[in-house]
Design a protein around this motif. Structure first.
Motif, short mmCIF file in Angstrom:
data_model
loop_
_atom_site.label_atom_id
_atom_site.label_comp_id
_atom_site.label_asym_id
_atom_site.label_seq_id
_atom_site.Cartn_x
_atom_site.Cartn_y
_atom_site.Cartn_z
N THR B 91 37.84 8.15 -13.59
CA THR B 91 36.72 7.92 -14.48
C THR B 91 37.24 7.20 -15.71
OG1 THR B 91 34.98 8.93 -15.79
CG2 THR B 91 37.03 10.15 -15.59
N ASP B 93 35.74 7.89 -18.68
CA ASP B 93 35.21 8.67 -19.78
C ASP B 93 36.36 9.14 -20.67
OD1 ASP B 93 33.69 10.07 -21.44
OD2 ASP B 93 33.02 11.58 -20.00
N SER B 96 37.24 12.90 -20.79
CA SER B 96 37.88 13.57 -19.66
C SER B 96 39.38 13.70 -19.86
CB SER B 96 37.59 12.81 -18.37
OG SER B 96 38.27 11.57 -18.42
#
Lengths: 172, 102
Positions: B91, B93, B96
């Protein structure tokens, strides 16, 4: 005259930056970011810094943005990308950036047609920049080369394919 | 010569810098964070160019050159980090990557 051009270019830069921040898709944001950088380059030209304007277009809007494009291309793989590309090729996404780019193009045409009358500020040409760069600022050039070398080594090390991806993270 | 006032250039630089800062703080996609960082560095360079144009010295453009070098190195390392994070966490993000354990 210069003030009108400056206000127009500033409006283009700020609008493109706001659009860049609010885009959900990274590639659409990248388009607007390139427009923002090009607008700032036109402002450099209006301020009389021709060398910096050329560098802004070539290095910022050219080389660094190509890096972003490559990474975005590397991160999106598979069937999802094909559908995304199909959506991107629909007309409509590129209309906003094209309008802003045409505004900048018209500004450059106006500057070229008017000759030297649209340049403002004290024009610092590349000769002065070069003399100062390799005179009093020689050490800064060396430091910049060291920084670029460190960036190159770091990017090479980080960009190597991961061999032990499945290893539980955190114990290295 | 009826030039551009320095205050307007600095104001534009400040607006662009704040927009980039808002982008860094609001967005959670790593690529978008790096792009917002580019906007902030670019705004800083614009401030230097405005000052150099105000006093007619070449120092502003030289500082812009150094900022350009810094931006290139930062983008190279930052995008390499983004690739690594994507390979590890699958990911982009930024939230995270909060499991740092030494």
């Amino acid at each position: 005259m210069e003030l009108i051009l400056f206000y127009l270019t500033s409006a283009v830069a700020i609008f493109a930056t706001v659009m860049m921040i609010t885009r959900l898709n990274a590639v659409h944001g990248l388009l607007y970011l390139i427009l923002s950088l090009l607008a700032v380059g036109v402002i450099f030209f209006l301020l009389g810094a021709h060398f910096a304007a050329v560098l802004e277009v070539i290095i910022y809007a050219g080389a660094i943005m190509v890096l972003f494009v490559f990474v975005i291309m590397m991160l999106n793989q598979g069937q999802q990308t094909i559908e995304q590309e199909r959506v991107w090729l629909q007309p409509g996404i590129w209309i906003g950036p094209s309008l802003l780019a045409s505004i900048l193009l018209v500004e450059m045409l106006v500057i070229v047609v008017l000759g030297g009358h649209a340049e403002t500020g004290h024009v610092v040409d590349s000769r002065q920049v070069g003399i100062a760069l390799y005179g009093p600022y020689l050490l800064a050039v060396e430091l910049a080369s060291m920084l670029l070398l460190a960036g190159l080594v770091g990017a090479y090390h980080l960009g190597k394919p991961m061999l032990k991806t499945t290893r539980p993270r955190g114990n290295s | 010569m009826n030039g551009i006032p320095m205050e307007l250039g600095l104001l534009l630089s400040a607006v662009l810098f704040v927009l980039g800062l808002i982008g860094v703080m609001v967005r959670r996609n790593l690529i978008m964070i790096l792009m917002s960082l580019e906007v902030m560095l670019n705004a800083t360079g614009l401030a230097f160019i405005v000052a150099g144009s105000r006093w007619g010295q070449a120092d502003g453009q030289i500082m812009f050159l150094l900022i350009l070098t810094l931006a290139a190195a930062e983008v190279g390392v930052g995008l390499g980090l983004a690739l690594q994070i994507f390979h590890r966490f699958h990911t982009l993000d930024a939230d995270s990557v909060n499991e740092m354990q030494g």
